[in-house]
Design a protein around this motif. Structure first.
Motif, short mmCIF file in Angstrom:
data_model
loop_
_atom_site.label_atom_id
_atom_site.label_comp_id
_atom_site.label_asym_id
_atom_site.label_seq_id
_atom_site.Cartn_x
_atom_site.Cartn_y
_atom_site.Cartn_z
N MET A 151 0.85 -1.17 0.00
CA MET A 151 0.00 0.00 0.00
C MET A 151 0.90 1.23 0.00
O MET A 151 1.87 1.30 0.76
N ARG A 152 0.60 2.18 -0.86
CA ARG A 152 1.38 3.41 -0.97
C ARG A 152 0.48 4.61 -0.67
O ARG A 152 -0.71 4.58 -0.96
N PHE A 153 1.07 5.64 -0.09
CA PHE A 153 0.37 6.90 0.13
C PHE A 153 1.11 7.98 -0.64
O PHE A 153 2.34 8.08 -0.56
N TYR A 154 0.37 8.77 -1.39
CA TYR A 154 0.92 9.88 -2.13
C TYR A 154 0.27 11.16 -1.61
O TYR A 154 -0.95 11.33 -1.74
N ALA A 155 1.06 12.03 -1.00
CA ALA A 155 0.54 13.27 -0.43
C ALA A 155 0.09 14.22 -1.52
O ALA A 155 0.71 14.30 -2.58
N SER A 156 -1.00 14.94 -1.24
CA SER A 156 -1.46 15.95 -2.19
C SER A 156 -0.49 17.13 -2.15
O SER A 156 0.28 17.30 -1.21
N GLU A 157 -0.57 17.94 -3.17
CA GLU A 157 0.28 19.13 -3.23
C GLU A 157 -0.02 20.05 -2.04
O GLU A 157 0.90 20.62 -1.43
N LYS A 158 -1.29 20.15 -1.70
CA LYS A 158 -1.71 21.01 -0.57
C LYS A 158 -1.08 20.52 0.74
O LYS A 158 -0.56 21.31 1.53
N LEU A 159 -1.11 19.21 0.98
CA LEU A 159 -0.52 18.64 2.20
C LEU A 159 1.00 18.82 2.20
O LEU A 159 1.58 19.20 3.21
N ASP A 171 2.74 21.12 0.71
CA ASP A 171 3.03 22.53 0.95
C ASP A 171 2.88 22.88 2.43
O ASP A 171 3.67 23.61 3.00
N LYS A 172 1.83 22.34 3.07
CA LYS A 172 1.59 22.59 4.49
C LYS A 172 2.72 22.04 5.35
O LYS A 172 3.19 22.69 6.28
N ILE A 173 3.19 20.84 5.03
CA ILE A 173 4.29 20.23 5.77
C ILE A 173 5.56 21.05 5.60
O ILE A 173 6.28 21.32 6.56
N LYS A 174 5.81 21.48 4.36
CA LYS A 174 7.00 22.29 4.09
C LYS A 174 6.94 23.61 4.87
O LYS A 174 7.91 24.04 5.45
N GLU A 175 5.76 24.20 4.92
CA GLU A 175 5.55 25.45 5.65
C GLU A 175 5.81 25.27 7.15
O GLU A 175 6.45 26.10 7.77
#
Length: 97
Positions: free
Chosen positions: A79-87, A89-93
């Motif tokens: 099973m793989r999880f691919y983070a959305s661009e929004k998530l 960006d939030k993590i990076k912030e």
């Protein structure tokens, strides 16, 4: 630092203003439903969060770490999880703070 299931559920209850029992039920239901979808090889897409999907890895050669002996790693699924661009960006912030 890792957050254990109990701690995660406690935080869900506190943040959502619900009982720990309701938070545990919601969490367990989410996990059970996600696993059912993965078993049926369906993608689960959560807007603004990401997607979960099963990925098939082909058979390949590998090595036993302790002995260095060659072996064959059979075809398998994960099973793989691919983070959305929004998530992402939030993590990076949050990391920049």
């Amino acid at each position: 630092m890792s957050v254990l299931k109990k701690e995660f559920i406690d935080r869900m209850a506190e943040t959502g203003g619900i009982t720990k029992k309701a938070a545990r039920l919601g969490f367990d239901l989410f996990i059970e439903t996600l696993m059912d979808c993965m078993y049926e090889n369906e993608k689960v897409m959560i807007k603004g969060f990401g997607r979960f999907e099963m990925k098939t890895y082909k058979e390949r050669k590998g090595r036993v770490p302790l002995s260095g002996e060659e072996c064959i790693i059979p075809e398998h699924k994960k099973m793989r999880f691919y983070a959305s661009e929004k998530l992402a960006d939030k993590i990076k912030e949050l990391q920049e703070d």
